[in-house]
Design a protein around this motif. Structure first.
Motif, PDB file in Angstrom:
ATOM      1  N   SER A  69      24.944 -73.877   6.987  1.00 38.89           N
ATOM      2  CA  SER A  69      24.544 -74.287   5.642  1.00 38.89           C
ATOM      3  C   SER A  69      24.257 -73.089   4.749  1.00 38.89           C
ATOM      4  CB  SER A  69      23.302 -75.190   5.704  1.00 38.89           C
ATOM      5  OG  SER A  69      22.181 -74.486   6.218  1.00 38.89           O
ATOM      6  N   LYS A  70      24.229 -71.888   5.338  1.00 41.64           N
ATOM      7  CA  LYS A  70      24.005 -70.661   4.590  1.00 41.64           C
ATOM      8  C   LYS A  70      25.351 -70.104   4.104  1.00 41.64           C
ATOM      9  CE  LYS A  70      19.650 -70.871   5.546  1.00 41.64           C
ATOM     10  NZ  LYS A  70      18.669 -71.233   4.494  1.00 41.64           N
ATOM     11  N   PRO A  71      25.449 -69.744   2.821  1.00 40.29           N
ATOM     12  CA  PRO A  71      26.727 -69.248   2.273  1.00 40.29           C
ATOM     13  C   PRO A  71      27.297 -68.066   3.039  1.00 40.29           C
ATOM     14  CG  PRO A  71      25.162 -69.701   0.506  1.00 40.29           C
ATOM     15  CD  PRO A  71      24.401 -69.836   1.790  1.00 40.29           C
ATOM     16  N   GLY A  72      26.441 -67.128   3.435  1.00 37.85           N
ATOM     17  CA  GLY A  72      26.932 -65.956   4.147  1.00 37.85           C
ATOM     18  C   GLY A  72      27.551 -66.297   5.486  1.00 37.85           C
ATOM     19  N   VAL A  73      26.906 -67.211   6.214  1.00 34.45           N
ATOM     20  CA  VAL A  73      27.430 -67.616   7.520  1.00 34.45           C
ATOM     21  C   VAL A  73      28.732 -68.394   7.352  1.00 34.45           C
ATOM     22  CG1 VAL A  73      26.941 -68.951   9.605  1.00 34.45           C
ATOM     23  CG2 VAL A  73      25.113 -67.636   8.500  1.00 34.45           C
ATOM     24  N   ARG A  74      28.823 -69.225   6.306  1.00 35.59           N
ATOM     25  CA  ARG A  74      30.059 -69.966   6.063  1.00 35.59           C
ATOM     26  C   ARG A  74      31.223 -69.015   5.790  1.00 35.59           C
ATOM     27  NH1 ARG A  74      26.936 -73.673   2.967  1.00 35.59           N
ATOM     28  NH2 ARG A  74      27.753 -72.768   1.033  1.00 35.59           N
ATOM     29  N   LYS A  75      30.920 -67.904   5.104  1.00 36.64           N
ATOM     30  CA  LYS A  75      31.974 -66.919   4.834  1.00 36.64           C
ATOM     31  C   LYS A  75      32.444 -66.266   6.123  1.00 36.64           C
ATOM     32  CE  LYS A  75      33.073 -63.122   1.705  1.00 36.64           C
ATOM     33  NZ  LYS A  75      32.565 -62.226   0.622  1.00 36.64           N
ATOM     34  N   LEU A  76      31.493 -65.930   7.001  1.00 36.92           N
ATOM     35  CA  LEU A  76      31.866 -65.369   8.302  1.00 36.92           C
ATOM     36  C   LEU A  76      32.648 -66.368   9.134  1.00 36.92           C
ATOM     37  CD1 LEU A  76      28.572 -63.467   9.271  1.00 36.92           C
ATOM     38  CD2 LEU A  76      30.744 -62.474   8.494  1.00 36.92           C
ATOM     39  N   LEU A  77      32.249 -67.637   9.051  1.00 31.73           N
ATOM     40  CA  LEU A  77      32.945 -68.679   9.801  1.00 31.73           C
ATOM     41  C   LEU A  77      34.382 -68.832   9.330  1.00 31.73           C
ATOM     42  CD1 LEU A  77      32.666 -70.892  11.955  1.00 31.73           C
ATOM     43  CD2 LEU A  77      31.952 -72.465  10.151  1.00 31.73           C
ATOM     44  N   SER A  78      34.615 -68.625   8.043  1.00 31.47           N
ATOM     45  CA  SER A  78      35.980 -68.721   7.526  1.00 31.47           C
ATOM     46  C   SER A  78      36.871 -67.643   8.139  1.00 31.47           C
ATOM     47  CB  SER A  78      35.982 -68.623   6.006  1.00 31.47           C
ATOM     48  OG  SER A  78      35.540 -67.343   5.582  1.00 31.47           O
ATOM     49  N   PHE A  79      36.292 -66.456   8.406  1.00 33.32           N
ATOM     50  CA  PHE A  79      37.059 -65.401   9.076  1.00 33.32           C
ATOM     51  C   PHE A  79      37.320 -65.774  10.533  1.00 33.32           C
ATOM     52  CE2 PHE A  79      35.211 -62.845   5.594  1.00 33.32           C
ATOM     53  CZ  PHE A  79      36.375 -62.284   5.091  1.00 33.32           C
ATOM     54  N   ALA A  80      36.318 -66.401  11.182  1.00 31.20           N
ATOM     55  CA  ALA A  80      36.493 -66.812  12.576  1.00 31.20           C
ATOM     56  C   ALA A  80      37.541 -67.905  12.713  1.00 31.20           C
ATOM     57  CB  ALA A  80      35.157 -67.299  13.144  1.00 31.20           C
ATOM     58  N   GLU A  81      37.776 -68.658  11.633  1.00 29.40           N
ATOM     59  CA  GLU A  81      38.758 -69.744  11.668  1.00 29.40           C
ATOM     60  C   GLU A  81      40.192 -69.254  11.466  1.00 29.40           C
ATOM     61  OE1 GLU A  81      37.247 -72.312   8.589  1.00 29.40           O
ATOM     62  OE2 GLU A  81      36.538 -73.757  10.074  1.00 29.40           O
ATOM     63  N   LEU A  82      40.350 -67.994  11.074  1.00 25.67           N
ATOM     64  CA  LEU A  82      41.692 -67.485  10.756  1.00 25.67           C
ATOM     65  C   LEU A  82      42.714 -67.706  11.870  1.00 25.67           C
ATOM     66  CD1 LEU A  82      40.880 -64.168   8.822  1.00 25.67           C
ATOM     67  CD2 LEU A  82      41.763 -66.331   7.915  1.00 25.67           C
ATOM     68  N   PRO A  83      42.366 -67.417  13.156  1.00 25.97           N
ATOM     69  CA  PRO A  83      43.374 -67.675  14.207  1.00 25.97           C
ATOM     70  C   PRO A  83      43.768 -69.147  14.299  1.00 25.97           C
ATOM     71  CG  PRO A  83      41.601 -66.278  15.027  1.00 25.97           C
ATOM     72  CD  PRO A  83      41.147 -66.811  13.696  1.00 25.97           C
ATOM     73  N   PHE A  84      42.817 -70.041  14.010  1.00 25.50           N
ATOM     74  CA  PHE A  84      43.105 -71.466  14.120  1.00 25.50           C
ATOM     75  C   PHE A  84      43.866 -72.001  12.906  1.00 25.50           C
ATOM     76  CE2 PHE A  84      39.221 -70.595  16.495  1.00 25.50           C
ATOM     77  CZ  PHE A  84      39.525 -71.130  17.732  1.00 25.50           C
ATOM     78  N   THR A  85      43.817 -71.290  11.799  1.00 23.22           N
ATOM     79  CA  THR A  85      44.460 -71.777  10.581  1.00 23.22           C
ATOM     80  C   THR A  85      45.771 -71.053  10.268  1.00 23.22           C
ATOM     81  OG1 THR A  85      43.100 -70.248   9.271  1.00 23.22           O
ATOM     82  CG2 THR A  85      42.287 -72.490   9.529  1.00 23.22           C
ATOM     83  N   ASN A  86      46.188 -70.153  11.163  1.00 22.42           N
ATOM     84  CA  ASN A  86      47.420 -69.408  10.907  1.00 22.42           C
ATOM     85  C   ASN A  86      48.472 -69.584  11.999  1.00 22.42           C
ATOM     86  OD1 ASN A  86      47.093 -67.510   8.370  1.00 22.42           O
ATOM     87  ND2 ASN A  86      45.121 -67.502   9.409  1.00 22.42           N
ATOM     88  N   LEU A  87      48.054 -69.830  13.239  1.00 23.87           N
ATOM     89  CA  LEU A  87      49.031 -70.045  14.303  1.00 23.87           C
ATOM     90  C   LEU A  87      49.737 -71.384  14.073  1.00 23.87           C
ATOM     91  CD1 LEU A  87      46.965 -68.823  17.389  1.00 23.87           C
ATOM     92  CD2 LEU A  87      48.789 -67.621  16.170  1.00 23.87           C
ATOM     93  N   PRO A  88      51.051 -71.432  14.175  1.00 19.57           N
ATOM     94  CA  PRO A  88      51.826 -72.626  13.797  1.00 19.57           C
ATOM     95  C   PRO A  88      51.342 -73.939  14.419  1.00 19.57           C
ATOM     96  CG  PRO A  88      53.294 -70.794  14.217  1.00 19.57           C
ATOM     97  CD  PRO A  88      51.920 -70.327  14.587  1.00 19.57           C
ATOM     98  N   VAL A  89      51.322 -74.040  15.742  1.00 25.40           N
ATOM     99  CA  VAL A  89      50.965 -75.306  16.387  1.00 25.40           C
ATOM    100  C   VAL A  89      49.468 -75.552  16.312  1.00 25.40           C
ATOM    101  CG1 VAL A  89      51.018 -76.603  18.545  1.00 25.40           C
ATOM    102  CG2 VAL A  89      52.948 -75.135  17.933  1.00 25.40           C
ATOM    103  N   VAL A  90      48.685 -74.502  16.579  1.00 24.51           N
ATOM    104  CA  VAL A  90      47.230 -74.621  16.549  1.00 24.51           C
ATOM    105  C   VAL A  90      46.755 -75.025  15.155  1.00 24.51           C
ATOM    106  CG1 VAL A  90      45.057 -73.380  16.875  1.00 24.51           C
ATOM    107  CG2 VAL A  90      46.992 -72.941  18.401  1.00 24.51           C
TER     108      VAL A  90
END
Length: 206
Positions: A69-90
């Motif tokens: 719920s903290k903006p800073g943590v959400r920004k970090l989480l968006s970076f952690a999601e990069l592998p899941f949002t860029n690999l074709p099947v995943v």
């Protein structure tokens, strides 16, 4: 013999939902306890109190909810999601599951979450559905001419359904929560009305 069969069938119908609910709850709690203790074991060693793993799991979920719920943590989480949002099947799997979870999130698109009755002009058929989106600006030009909404039509007894894009005047909102509509659809709307409500008390039980 016929009476015994009738009594047995009634007893089975009565106890089956309770037994299945308790069994599924047991499986979930057992899995949660095992997973949490797997994380805790290096810290607590052989010390164990029944329910400790479950308690740790609940506290962990609360802590994660607080942090994201903290903006800073959400920004970090968006970076952690990069592998899941860029690999074709995943990407396809992750995006679908995340969108489904966000739909039921308390902080999700509340304005778009509504249960409606879908009526096609000239037909007496009525279908209960969920509006999933009202804006189509991100879709290709000319995809849906006119003012339309996307309506999800869930199936009974299985995870699945159809999404249809219909004119807005084909749908009428009804006083029912998304959770209640999904639960009713899962059992094919076979739930009986509460005592005292009568058979025609609600237009939602279609």
């Amino acid at each position: 013999m016929k009476s015994l069969y009738k009594y047995f069938f009634r007893g089975l119908i009565t106890i089956l939902p309770v037994a299945l609910t308790l069994y599924l709850l047991y499986l979930f709690l057992n899995w949660t306890e095992t997973a949490a203790l797997w994380v805790l074991r290096p810290l607590i060693g052989s010390f164990y109190v029944p329910g400790l793993g479950l308690l740790f799991g609940i506290l962990g979920i609360l802590a994660i909810g607080y942090l994201v719920s903290k903006p800073g943590v959400r920004k970090l989480l968006s970076f952690a999601e990069l592998p899941f949002t860029n690999l074709p099947v995943v990407k396809s799997i992750y995006s679908s599951l995340k969108s489904f979870a966000d739909y039921f999130s308390p902080t999700g698109k509340q304005g778009e979450q509504s249960v409606v009755i879908l009526r096609m002009p000239g037909h007496a058929l009525e279908i209960v559905g969920l509006i999933t989106r009202r804006s189509f600006a991100d879709l290709p030009p000319g995809f849906l001419p006119g003012e339309r909404v996307a309506v999800y039509l869930p199936m009974g007894y299985m995870i699945g359904g159809y999404t249809v894009f219909v004119p807005t005047d084909w749908v009428q909102p009804i006083a029912m929560s998304v959770e209640e509509a999904m639960r009713s659809s899962l059992i094919a709307w076979m739930a009986r009305p509460a005592a005292g409500t009568g058979d025609g008390g609600s237009g939602a039980a279609r």
